[in-house]
Design an enzyme around this catalytic site. Structure first.
Site, PDB file in Angstrom:
ATOM      1  N   ILE A  64       1.955   5.093  -6.222  1.00  0.00           N
ATOM      2  CA  ILE A  64       0.814   4.453  -5.579  1.00  0.00           C
ATOM      3  C   ILE A  64      -0.066   3.891  -6.687  1.00  0.00           C
ATOM      4  O   ILE A  64      -0.715   4.628  -7.423  1.00  0.00           O
ATOM      5  CB  ILE A  64       0.034   5.457  -4.709  1.00  0.00           C
ATOM      6  N   LEU A  72       0.487   9.325  -7.989  1.00  0.00           N
ATOM      7  CA  LEU A  72      -0.779   8.684  -7.638  1.00  0.00           C
ATOM      8  C   LEU A  72      -1.418   8.145  -8.918  1.00  0.00           C
ATOM      9  O   LEU A  72      -1.935   8.909  -9.735  1.00  0.00           O
ATOM     10  CB  LEU A  72      -1.694   9.689  -6.947  1.00  0.00           C
ATOM     11  N   ASP A  73      -1.361   6.829  -9.091  1.00  0.00           N
ATOM     12  CA  ASP A  73      -1.847   6.194 -10.324  1.00  0.00           C
ATOM     13  C   ASP A  73      -2.736   5.012  -9.981  1.00  0.00           C
ATOM     14  O   ASP A  73      -2.543   3.901 -10.482  1.00  0.00           O
ATOM     15  CB  ASP A  73      -0.646   5.741 -11.176  1.00  0.00           C
ATOM     16  N   ALA A  74      -3.725   5.248  -9.123  1.00  0.00           N
ATOM     17  CA  ALA A  74      -4.588   4.163  -8.647  1.00  0.00           C
ATOM     18  C   ALA A  74      -6.049   4.393  -8.977  1.00  0.00           C
ATOM     19  O   ALA A  74      -6.917   3.708  -8.443  1.00  0.00           O
ATOM     20  CB  ALA A  74      -4.422   4.005  -7.130  1.00  0.00           C
TER      21      ALA A  74
END
Length: 540
Positions: free
Chosen positions: A299, A366-368
């Site tokens: 993400i 999760l890299d947002a």
């Protein structure tokens, strides 16, 4: 005859034109302010609240001063002068806006109001000037009665603001850079000055020509002050943020909102330039059998460092949900990203993608998150529950959190840890830098009840052939942080902006690798516009 009268009624008089244009310009500048201020102060609710408050205060004072003078001094010529002064100040913004912004950043104010001097200096004067237009136009209106004239002016100004809001949001920002957008509003002000002062006398023409020359010269000369360290190979304003691709010393870096997000070694595109991206491989040590990880969701794409390595190194299928279409386009053109049987890219928000997909995953990355801008909908207990539902029974969640691991600036990390730990049986964290600094903190959450120890991870790193040495990341295995003084984030109460506020003024440190699998060395993140300033407050 009737159609002629109808056309006449649609034609704006000079005062009406002035009011309409002032509405377009004021609202356009307000939205532009958000883009100019965000790289230095972030785009939190506090920043936007400051922008809205300053614009309203400046307009109000302009209304007040203009109203007191309108009865005696209101003329079309004076309205033209207001527009010319506005255009001249816009020229200052184009030429010296960045320098003024950095100068104003040094005021010793609490972090929540740190952007107030910058917004006031940069946008207070032109907004104040535009405030003169409405009372002048009401005085010059041909409508009968004060009420009718005032209502007509309010209506035209509001319609102009609507046009300015939609045009700036949907046309100008996606198409032009900040300086070019400012140039548009400066040019619009000059055209308005010409329109309301017809016929234009020699003196007015001379002044107008001079202001136009100054405006064009400011754009042609370029911004004064600091410049990006490196060669800017691509720059754009996306629907969500400022985006720059910068080359320096054989490294290509993607900056989003003024912060470094991803980097690629131009000679060795698969090398992990930023140390934190090597931690993405930790789930292969947490899994009971790493070969069972065969479907992965990222993400947030950025420069697609993780997705590219996973698709290249492992027998996995990688899906990427990236909300910003311009980020995808930049990754494809400048970072060698291309879809394949193993790599699928979806232009969609992460939560929406998880809600709508019928797939399950072995790993969700999760890299947002950014230092000063975090989509709160990706932080809450409800989101973590959704992610857990989309994971297999032995699935793993990995989250790249930017925060401090301890001290006053650690509130967001600790709240995120508490939230994840409320949903998943086991939660782990791996700070990538020293204590008390804002850094990338990698969190791993598993659906297994059994806790994996640091010793087990070291043993697995030695025995498993996953293509990368993770002894350094494993050594950063941290004890659970204190969470009794931070909230569990929920959809109905996720004070992310308040939690991020504690990081304002702290240096964001990116860990940069020396080699493909070498140890990292701490390097202060460099953002467009020059070195990151020293903290306004000392980390505790």
């Amino acid at each position: 005859m009737g159609s002629t009268r109808s056309l006449e009624s649609l034609r704006l008089s000079k005062p009406e034109t002035a009011v309409f244009v002032s509405g377009v310009a004021s609202m356009g500048l307000e939205i532009l302010a958000g883009r100019m201020i965000a790289p230095q102060f972030g785009s939190s609710i506090y920043t936007w609240g400051t922008i809205i408050g300053v614009f309203l205060a400046a307009l109000s004072y302009g209304y007040h001063r203009g109203g007191k003078q309108a009865a005696e001094r209101a003329t079309n010529g004076r309205m033209a002068s207001v527009f010319l002064l506005t255009a001249a100040y816009v020229a200052v913004l184009v030429f010296a806006g960045d320098l003024l912004l950095r100068s104003a950043a040094g005021f010793p104010l609490p972090s929540r109001v740190a952007s107030l001097p910058a917004v006031t200096i940069l946008f207070g004067p032109p907004t104040y000037l535009l405030g003169y237009i409405s009372p002048y136009a009401a005085e010059l209106s041909t409508k009968e009665g004060v009420g009718e004239a005032s209502g007509h002016v309010y209506m035209l100004g509001t319609v102009g603001s609507i046009v300015g809001a939609f045009a700036t949001t949907y046309v100008l920002i996606p198409s032009l850079g900040i300086d070019a957008i400012a140039l548009v509003f400066g040019g619009l002000s000059i055209l308005a000055a010409l329109a309301v002062s017809r016929p234009v006398g020699r003196r007015r023409a001379t002044v107008t020509g001079f202001v136009a020359l100054v405006l064009v010269a400011s754009a042609a000369t370029g911004a004064a002050g600091y410049s990006v360290q490196g060669e800017v190979v691509h720059e754009t304003q996306t629907p969500y943020q400022e985006l720059q691709v910068v080359d320096l010393g054989g490294t290509r870096t993607l900056y989003l909102g003024g912060q470094p997000h991803s980097a690629m070694d131009l000679d060795d595109p698969n090398r992990h330039v930023f140390e934190y991206t090597r931690y993405f491989h930790l789930p292969f040590l947490f899994a009971d059998d790493p070969d069972e990880i065969d479907r992965v969701l990222f993400i947030g794409g950025g420069g697609f460092t993780g997705p590219k390595r996973f698709a290249n190194d492992y027998d996995v299928t990688v899906d990427v949900a990236e909300i910003d279409p311009d980020v995808i386009a930049a990754a494809e053109e400048y970072f060698g990203v291309s879809e394949s049987e193993r790599l699928n890219i979806y232009n969609q928000g992460g939560r929406q993608f998880l809600r709508e997909t019928n797939r399950t995953y072995d790993l969700v990355v999760l890299d947002a998150y950014q230092k000063d801008k975090v989509p709160f909908e990706l932080t809450t207990r409800e989101f973590m529950t959704l992610a857990s539902d989309r994971l297999d029974d032995d699935g793993i969640l990995f989250a790249n959190v930017i925060s401090a691991s301890s001290g006053p600036a650690s509130e967001f990390y600790r709240a995120q840890y508490a939230t994840v730990d409320r949903v998943f049986p086991q939660t782990y964290s791996f700070p990538t830098g020293g204590a008390g600094i804002v850094q990338n903190i990698e969190m791993v959450a598993t659906k297994s009840d059994a806790r994996v120890t640091e010793a087990q991870l070291r043993t697995r790193n030695e025995r498993r052939d996953i293509g990368i040495d993770l002894s350094g990341p494993v050594a950063d295995y941290a004890d659970p942080p204190r969470t009794d003084d931070v909230p569990v984030l929920r959809d109905d109460r996720a004070p992310v902006d308040s939690l991020l506020d504690s990081m304002v003024g702290y240096r964001y440190v990116v860990q940069e690798s020396n080699a493909s699998d070498g140890a990292g060395t701490a390097r202060p993140a460099v953002r467009p516009g020059g070195p990151v300033p020293e903290p306004r407050s000392v980390p505790g």
